[in-house]
Motif scaffolding. Structure first.
Motif, PDB file in Angstrom:
ATOM      1  N   GLN A  77       0.828  -1.210   0.000  1.00 47.33           N
ATOM      2  CA  GLN A  77       0.000   0.000   0.000  1.00 47.33           C
ATOM      3  C   GLN A  77       0.862   1.260   0.000  1.00 47.33           C
ATOM      4  OE1 GLN A  77      -2.352  -0.415   3.516  1.00 47.33           O
ATOM      5  NE2 GLN A  77      -0.813   0.499   4.851  1.00 47.33           N
ATOM      6  N   VAL A  78       0.218   2.376  -0.354  1.00 45.29           N
ATOM      7  CA  VAL A  78       0.906   3.660  -0.294  1.00 45.29           C
ATOM      8  C   VAL A  78       0.133   4.525   0.698  1.00 45.29           C
ATOM      9  CG1 VAL A  78      -0.342   4.435  -2.359  1.00 45.29           C
ATOM     10  CG2 VAL A  78       1.676   5.670  -1.623  1.00 45.29           C
ATOM     11  N   ARG A  79       0.895   5.280   1.515  1.00 50.82           N
ATOM     12  CA  ARG A  79       0.249   6.079   2.548  1.00 50.82           C
ATOM     13  C   ARG A  79       0.660   7.543   2.387  1.00 50.82           C
ATOM     14  NH1 ARG A  79      -1.620   5.037   7.703  1.00 50.82           N
ATOM     15  NH2 ARG A  79      -0.950   2.898   7.491  1.00 50.82           N
ATOM     16  N   LEU A  80      -0.347   8.399   2.318  1.00 48.79           N
ATOM     17  CA  LEU A  80      -0.096   9.831   2.212  1.00 48.79           C
ATOM     18  C   LEU A  80      -0.515  10.482   3.521  1.00 48.79           C
ATOM     19  CD1 LEU A  80       0.462  12.275   0.159  1.00 48.79           C
ATOM     20  CD2 LEU A  80      -2.016  12.402   0.005  1.00 48.79           C
ATOM     21  N   SER A  81       0.381  11.235   4.157  1.00 47.05           N
ATOM     22  CA  SER A  81       0.039  11.943   5.393  1.00 47.05           C
ATOM     23  C   SER A  81       0.098  13.435   5.120  1.00 47.05           C
ATOM     24  CB  SER A  81       1.033  11.610   6.502  1.00 47.05           C
ATOM     25  OG  SER A  81       1.136  10.210   6.644  1.00 47.05           O
ATOM     26  N   VAL A  82      -0.921  14.153   5.573  1.00 50.48           N
ATOM     27  CA  VAL A  82      -0.954  15.593   5.315  1.00 50.48           C
ATOM     28  C   VAL A  82      -1.126  16.334   6.636  1.00 50.48           C
ATOM     29  CG1 VAL A  82      -2.152  17.447   4.114  1.00 50.48           C
ATOM     30  CG2 VAL A  82      -1.865  15.239   2.999  1.00 50.48           C
ATOM     31  N   TRP A  83      -0.229  17.287   6.872  1.00 51.23           N
ATOM     32  CA  TRP A  83      -0.302  18.099   8.088  1.00 51.23           C
ATOM     33  C   TRP A  83      -0.723  19.515   7.758  1.00 51.23           C
ATOM     34  CZ3 TRP A  83       3.653  14.747   7.022  1.00 51.23           C
ATOM     35  CH2 TRP A  83       3.877  13.713   7.951  1.00 51.23           C
ATOM     36  N   HIS A  84      -1.386  20.143   8.717  1.00 51.89           N
ATOM     37  CA  HIS A  84      -1.623  21.575   8.642  1.00 51.89           C
ATOM     38  C   HIS A  84      -0.346  22.203   9.197  1.00 51.89           C
ATOM     39  CE1 HIS A  84      -3.362  25.391  10.329  1.00 51.89           C
ATOM     40  NE2 HIS A  84      -3.687  25.441   9.067  1.00 51.89           N
ATOM     41  N   ARG A  85       0.454  22.825   8.349  1.00 52.06           N
ATOM     42  CA  ARG A  85       1.798  23.216   8.765  1.00 52.06           C
ATOM     43  C   ARG A  85       1.845  24.225   9.917  1.00 52.06           C
ATOM     44  NH1 ARG A  85       6.468  25.512   9.196  1.00 52.06           N
ATOM     45  NH2 ARG A  85       5.188  27.343   9.444  1.00 52.06           N
ATOM     46  N   PRO A  86       1.016  25.300   9.884  1.00 54.87           N
ATOM     47  CA  PRO A  86       1.138  26.284  10.967  1.00 54.87           C
ATOM     48  C   PRO A  86       0.897  25.681  12.355  1.00 54.87           C
ATOM     49  CG  PRO A  86      -0.132  27.199   9.171  1.00 54.87           C
ATOM     50  CD  PRO A  86       0.074  25.760   8.860  1.00 54.87           C
ATOM     51  N   SER A  87      -0.027  24.721  12.464  1.00 56.20           N
ATOM     52  CA  SER A  87      -0.317  24.164  13.785  1.00 56.20           C
ATOM     53  C   SER A  87       0.419  22.856  14.032  1.00 56.20           C
ATOM     54  CB  SER A  87      -1.824  23.931  13.924  1.00 56.20           C
ATOM     55  OG  SER A  87      -2.217  22.922  13.012  1.00 56.20           O
ATOM     56  N   GLY A  88       0.932  22.245  12.965  1.00 59.53           N
ATOM     57  CA  GLY A  88       1.609  20.966  13.121  1.00 59.53           C
ATOM     58  C   GLY A  88       0.659  19.790  13.293  1.00 59.53           C
ATOM     59  N   ALA A  89      -0.661  20.040  13.201  1.00 66.10           N
ATOM     60  CA  ALA A  89      -1.632  18.973  13.400  1.00 66.10           C
ATOM     61  C   ALA A  89      -1.737  18.109  12.143  1.00 66.10           C
ATOM     62  CB  ALA A  89      -2.991  19.569  13.733  1.00 66.10           C
ATOM     63  N   LEU A  90      -1.880  16.813  12.350  1.00 68.18           N
ATOM     64  CA  LEU A  90      -2.077  15.900  11.228  1.00 68.18           C
ATOM     65  C   LEU A  90      -3.500  16.098  10.713  1.00 68.18           C
ATOM     66  CD1 LEU A  90      -0.839  13.501   9.600  1.00 68.18           C
ATOM     67  CD2 LEU A  90      -2.048  12.002  11.183  1.00 68.18           C
ATOM     68  N   ALA A  91      -3.635  16.510   9.473  1.00 72.17           N
ATOM     69  CA  ALA A  91      -4.976  16.778   8.944  1.00 72.17           C
ATOM     70  C   ALA A  91      -5.678  15.484   8.553  1.00 72.17           C
ATOM     71  CB  ALA A  91      -4.893  17.716   7.754  1.00 72.17           C
ATOM     72  N   TYR A  92      -4.973  14.627   7.829  1.00 67.51           N
ATOM     73  CA  TYR A  92      -5.566  13.338   7.453  1.00 67.51           C
ATOM     74  C   TYR A  92      -4.484  12.431   6.906  1.00 67.51           C
ATOM     75  CZ  TYR A  92      -5.349  15.326   2.747  1.00 67.51           C
ATOM     76  OH  TYR A  92      -4.911  15.901   1.594  1.00 67.51           O
ATOM     77  N   GLN A  93      -4.857  11.176   6.803  1.00 65.16           N
ATOM     78  CA  GLN A  93      -4.010  10.216   6.084  1.00 65.16           C
ATOM     79  C   GLN A  93      -4.846   9.552   5.028  1.00 65.16           C
ATOM     80  OE1 GLN A  93      -2.164   7.599   9.009  1.00 65.16           O
ATOM     81  NE2 GLN A  93      -0.304   8.755   8.616  1.00 65.16           N
TER      82      GLN A  93
END
Lengths: 193, 1041
Positions: B942-958
């Motif tokens: 599988q391939v996994r994409l992780s996306v963060w909201h950069r200013p807060s450092g919070a993980l937005a979704y995977q």
């Protein structure tokens, strides 16, 4: 395939007259492309806008660079030519800005600065000047040419005199006459001093 | 030179040497015989140029922007007790440096502003000391503090300020949704208000003085500085004016232009302009070409409402309150504006809370309207009325938000299902347009446009009529008009719907559609009808006879109508129809055509041997003569860049006239048959000409091709119009109406090699693509597809990148990099101590950032033959990938151990970012102007994409997708989409939520690399079969982005 600009410059330095024509064409092409990019890229990226300014400078420096050319006449020929190109580029640009009533031209573009500074330091509206110069050209082409060389091309009085093949006193007289003539024609709104 | 002119000049020169008092006497004496000459000389002497007129040649002005030598040469490495580290910026007033205080153990970085020489240093410093106490009181989190100031050893005044990292307001706010933009702007107003509280006026508010920090907070620079400089200048009139003018005319208030009193309302005006631009992304007076025009407009012209400059949803959002707030802040009279910035902020917040704003007249209807908006739920549902009465307004608001979230969710679901049905329709060969139209408009992105392009290109002749004439289309090719069956029709090119139909009195009725597609023009016996296609509202313009042709200027002002029996072209200002101009000696088939910018009009002269170019700005015309009397010209068209005018003679010769060089290009194009219609492609340097079928000339390559479709002696085409950005050609001829395709497919397949394509690099202007495949490195022209050219590399090519200008292409392998100068056609090699794993452009010409196996980050510059190499960091561990955010300059590196670190180029500090939660990421990228950070990891199966909201450092979704292989992902240039490669499929995701929108399955083998062209139109992907697939979208008038 056209020869690259730098290579052409080398041939011009060696005094090859054909290279001179090609170089003219190449530089002209570059400035023209530049003018086009500036006109069309209302939406261009911030970075590339800055780079366009850099390009204008670069093109100009390369055009007018004193050590770029060994033979004096060639340098003059370049500068005369460049003066005409500069005038065209600026006038076309100013006209485009004027006509541009909508579209994504939010960003202040590099030549705006030039137009702005021109109007402050040289008390000139480029479009109006262009028109007045055409009128002057009709009655006194030599003086009009002189203004183009000196104002748009940045040639010194001596260089301009040599390009037009006139004596220095004649050049000085024509220059003074042309400025008065143009100023009268433009009637810039303020009272004469 | 004429003797008279010579005499004028001589006398003028002699007079110059005399005292002005004696001029009259001199002229009297010298020109007694010629009163006219005397008059002329008297005037010339009166206007004898003095002062600055023409004094500074343009080339010197061009160089003026550069740092003056005194600012580079004379700057010592220290000022006072500060050590200068690097120059951050330079501008009209001077240069700004990053510096540290030397004598402190904890070196805190500050910004030092060195004021340019030429300003009166002593006065500035004196004033600074006087105002220093006041400025020191200005403590607000939104304002950069002024810490210190003085005069350098070299006599240059300087100011020490808090160092702020951030991006300019316009950049920082660009991608925020409207409400967030407004909230941010209200904070800017708060900061300005804090200064107003102390009576300090900024005077020079502009985007570059308002920085948005990485935390998303605004920070204002240079408070009080404009005043110091303006008042410290030598000459209280001229120079102040110059200095003020050089400030920022775009944001200057009427009182600044006119030299009136500067108050807090001056800042409110500048804030008004900033708000205006944030709302609609247009400047209020953008049509002004010169400073003088701009100043006149600032003092006299009422700006258009911001909502009038945008369309669709945004227009609805702006109409009303926001229009009112922006225009009130920009009122010409200071007393009609908000008195202080705080009042402006308060109104913006009222609007955000759906409360009545103060700038509105307090009408009862308006307040009721606001109440309904505020309590939407309350009005809609009885049940909620009871609830909200019980729990109060706060609950109602919460409900409202939840309801909005649910509604958005439902719209997304509808969007995805519309895309699915469209894809299914395309697969089974049915029309996909109905499904595409169902997709909610505000969610449409690249994938929607791509499907629509595919749908458009597959339709056979899709319209209900088969014959017609008078073909014309709007600028985007979204609508076209024609005469057929005694009617004039306006047709939507994409939905096929007939938008408007009307009986016409004769087949000779000329017909024309405006560039924006909104107006239909019909020429009748004594009147021209101007009809709004949307509403059917029409008005008439009187003319003296039935015009033969009509052409409306693209911005909709001048209408050119040819009057054949009078051999005239009448130009009518359709905003003021009494305003007319007649041009005489015009051919009775004048064929007027406007250039795209509306700057030029071309038409045929009487006699048919020359075209005339007329420009409305100057009311001036120029002749373009046909080179041969035996080939009279018939039709002309301008190239989209307005470099060329092409005109065709009926016998099939097409001449090209260079508008810049004002000459005819030497070699004409030939169709070798009867050609009456020509048009340029709207985006490319290609020209189409009619004949029996259509011929396409590629101007740059010199190639000519025929469009596949009906052709042969019985299919002579006499008219043409272009649809869908030039992809479709409608021709009208002896066999009725037919459709040709200029571009055959929305997915273009290009076989570039026999082996797999391992990696690609896209030239930043989208001109060419470089591809590596096994041992070979090739470049292919994307604009005019030709055979790929092979670049010779002495080794198997590795990481590949263009610089930000597209001049340099570089390619790496263990221990070396190869540089190709794409302009000069030369190449050279640079030895590296280490193996490069990834190369990216560093943002300036010729510069690259290179990450290496040994954990080093290099800055490498390719210029000429010399290359500058600088190591920015080392000991980072093996680097898997890196990326740079062009807005902030931040660099992110991804270690092969999964560690993610970010380098701030200003502070040179490294920050650790959250690791990828599972697995080891192989690729990292900023997106959405640095707001998002995405990493992609290939895990087993599988391939996994992780996306963060950069200013807060919070993980937005995977996002996880089953995959054998993955070439990673890329962001679309507008930042709204992520395309993820998963084996041979491309998954298009919404970048903000990770929602899967569309799966593209046109690759046969695993995808090896992918990327977007910077214009956002084409998505490129290279695969293991050696094919490069270029997927395109088409823009149309109703769908700009």
């Amino acid at each position: 395939m056209k020869k690259p600009i730098d290579e052409l410059l080398a041939s011009v330095r060696r005094g090859d007259p054909q290279a001179l024509a090609q170089w003219n064409e190449a530089v002209y092409e570059e400035l023209r492309r530049l003018a086009r990019a500036i006109n069309v890229n209302g939406f261009s990226e911030r970075d590339s806008t800055l780079n366009t300014t850099a390009l204008v400078h670069e093109a100009w420096v390369r055009l007018s660079g004193a050590d770029g050319l060994s033979r004096v006449e060639q340098r003059r020929e370049f500068l005369a030519y460049a003066a005409a190109v500069m005038r065209n580029v600026l006038v076309d640009y100013a006209r485009a800005r004027k006509a541009e009533k909508r579209g994504g031209a939010l960003a202040a573009l590099p030549l705006d600065d030039v137009l702005c500074v021109a109007s402050v330091h040289s008390a000139v509206d480029v479009l109006a000047l262009d028109e007045a110069l055409q009128a002057l050209h009709a009655i006194d082409p030599r003086s009009a040419r002189l203004v183009e060389l000196r104002f748009f091309g940045g040639l010194s009085e001596a260089e301009a005199a040599a390009t037009l093949e006139i004596s220095l006193p004649t050049a000085a007289r024509d220059w003074s006459y042309a400025r008065a003539w143009l100023r009268r024609r433009l009637r810039s709104g303020d009272t004469p001093r | 030179m004429s003797a008279r002119l010579e005499r004028v000049k001589l006398l003028y020169e002699r007079a110059l040497h005399l005292e002005p008092d004696s001029h009259a006497e001199f002229l009297q004496r010298e020109c007694a015989d010629d009163p006219e000459l005397r008059q002329e000389l008297a005037e010339l002497l009166r206007w004898k140029a003095s002062g600055s007129f023409l004094s500074e040649p343009i080339p010197r002005l061009l160089q003026r922007d550069e740092v003056p030598p005194e600012d580079t040469g004379a700057v010592a490495d220290r000022i006072g007790s500060y050590r200068l580290i690097e120059r951050i910026a330079s501008g009209g007033m001077g240069t700004v440096w990053c510096a540290v205080r030397d004598d402190e153990t904890f070196a805190k970085e500050v910004a030092i502003k060195l004021i340019k020489r030429g300003m009166d240093s002593a006065a500035i410093v004196q004033r600074f000391h006087r105002e220093r106490r006041l400025l020191a009181q200005l403590e607000h989190p939104g304002i950069a503090r002024i810490l210190d100031g003085g005069t350098s050893a070299g006599g240059q005044p300087y100011m020490v300020m808090e160092l702020v990292h951030g991006v300019a307001l316009d950049v920082g706010a660009q991608l925020l949704p409207l409400t967030a933009r407004l909230e941010l702007f209200a904070k800017v107003c708060d900061a300005v208000d804090a200064a107003h509280e102390l009576g300090i006026v900024h005077r020079d508010l502009k985007p570059s003085n308002i920085l948005i920090t990485p935390e998303g907070e605004p920070k204002l620079l240079d408070f009080g500085i404009a005043k110091l400089i303006a008042e410290g200048a030598h000459d209280s009139t001229l120079l102040t004016r110059t200095a003020e003018r050089l400030l920022t005319p775009r944001y200057a208030s009427p009182e600044q232009v006119l030299g009136g009193e500067i108050t807090t309302a001056t800042d409110v005006y500048a804030l008004g302009v900033l708000l205006y631009e944030l709302l609609c992304a247009h400047s209020p007076y953008e049509s002004c070409a010169t400073i003088r025009e701009l100043e006149t407009a600032i003092c006299g012209d009422a700006p258009r409402r911001p909502s009038a400059k945008v369309r669709g949803t945004t227009r609805r959002q702006l109409r009303g309150d926001l229009d009112t707030i922006a225009l009130r802040a920009m009122a010409k009279e200071p007393e009609r504006r908000y008195p202080r910035a705080g009042a402006l902020a308060a109104d913006l917040r009222r609007h955000l809370r759906h409360e009545p704003i103060s700038a509105r007249r307090d009408s009862a209807i308006y307040r009721a309207h606001r109440f309904v908006r505020r309590n939407k739920i309350l009005v809609i549902s009885t049940l909620v009325v009871i609830t909200s009465l019980a729990f109060g307004l706060g609950y109602a608001m919460l409900q409202h938000q939840r309801a909005e979230a649910r509604a958005l969710e439902a719209r997304w679901t509808a969007y995805v299902s519309a895309l699915e049905s469209a894809q299914a329709a395309l697969r089974s060969g049915r029309s996909a347009h109905a499904a595409l139209q169902r997709a909610p408009e505000e969610l449409r992105g690249w994938e929607w446009r791509h499907l629509r392009a595919s749908a458009d290109l597959r339709e056979p002749w899709p319209y209900e009529f088969r014959t017609g004439s008078g073909l014309c289309s709007d600028a985007a090719g979204a609508r076209f008009a024609l005469r057929t069956g005694g009617e004039a029709l306006v047709v939507d090119a994409s939905t096929r719907a007939i938008l408007f139909r009307r009986r016409i009195d004769s087949e000779a009725t000329p017909i024309h559609i405006s560039a924006d597609g909104a107006l239909l023009l019909l020429g009748e016996e004594r009147a021209i009808r101007v009809i709004e296609v949307g509403s059917g509202v029409e008005r008439t313009l009187a003319v003296r006879e039935r015009p033969r042709e009509l052409a409306l200027q693209p911005d909709g002002r001048w209408l050119a109508a040819s009057l054949p029996t009078r051999n005239q072209l009448e130009l009518i200002d359709i905003e003021a129809p009494a305003q007319r101009e007649q041009i005489g000696d015009v051919h009775d088939n004048a064929a007027p055509v406007w250039s795209r910018s509306g700057r030029r009009l071309v038409f045929l002269e009487r006699g048919g041997q020359a075209f005339r170019l007329w420009s409305p700005a100057e009311s001036r015309s120029e002749r373009v003569e046909a080179p041969s009397l035996s080939e009279p010209p018939v039709r002309a068209d301008f190239s989209p860049d307005e470099d060329l005018l092409a005109f065709t003679s009926a016998v099939g010769t097409i001449w090209l006239w260079s508008l810049l060089e004002r000459r005819l290009l030497p070699s004409p194009l030939r169709t070798e048959e009867y050609s009456t219609a020509i048009r340029f492609h709207p985006r490319r340097r290609e020209l189409i000409a009619s004949g029996s079928g259509f011929h396409v000339f590629e101007l740059d390559s010199g190639r000519r091709r025929e469009l596949p479709g009906p052709s042969g002696p019985n299919s002579t085409q006499t008219e043409l119009c272009l649809l869908q950005q030039g992809t479709l050609v409608v021709g009208s001829g002896s066999t009725g109406l037919n459709l040709w395709r200029w571009d055959a497919e929305a997915v273009e397949r290009r076989k570039l090699s026999r082996g797999p394509l391992d990696g690609l690099a896209i030239e930043p202007r989208g001109q060419e693509v470089a591809v590596r495949s096994g041992q070979a490195l090739t470049v292919s022209d994307l604009v005019a597809p030709t055979q790929p050219a092979t670049l010779s590399v002495p080794w198997r090519p590795g990481a590949l990148s263009y610089d930000s200008e597209g001049r340099w292409l570089t390619c790496a392998r263990r221990g070396a990099m190869c540089f190709f100068d794409r302009r000069a056609g030369t190449s050279s090699t640079l030895e590296l101590t280490d193996a490069a794993t990834e190369i990216i452009p560093a943002g300036s010409a010729g510069a690259f950032l290179v990450g290496s196996v040994g954990g080093e980050l290099h800055w490498i510059e390719a210029s000429g033959t010399a290359r500058v190499q600088r190591t920015l960091a080392s000991g980072l561990g093996t680097l898997a990938d890196l990326d740079r955010d062009p807005a902030s300059g931040r660099i992110v590196v991804l270690g092969s151990d999964g560690r993610i670190r970010e380098l701030d180029p200003f502070t040179k500090r490294w920050t650790d970012l959250p690791r990828s939660p599972e697995g080891r990421a192989r690729q990292i990228s900023y997106g959405c102007a640095g707001v998002l950070l995405a990493a992609c990891a290939k895990e087993p199966l599988q391939v996994r994409l992780s996306v963060w909201h950069r200013p807060s450092g919070a993980l937005a979704y995977q996002f996880v997708s089953p995959a054998q292989t993955s070439a990673g992902f890329c962001f679309s240039p507008d930042g709204t989409r992520i395309v993820l490669a998963s084996s041979a499929e491309l998954l298009v995701l919404d970048a903000m939520t990770g929602r899967l929108l569309l799966t593209l399955r046109d690759h046969k083998r695993a995808i090896h690399d992918l990327g977007f062209l910077p214009d956002g139109i084409s998505l490129l992907a290279a695969d293991a079969s050696g094919e490069l697939l270029v997927r395109q979208t088409l823009a149309s008038g109703s769908d700009r982005w």
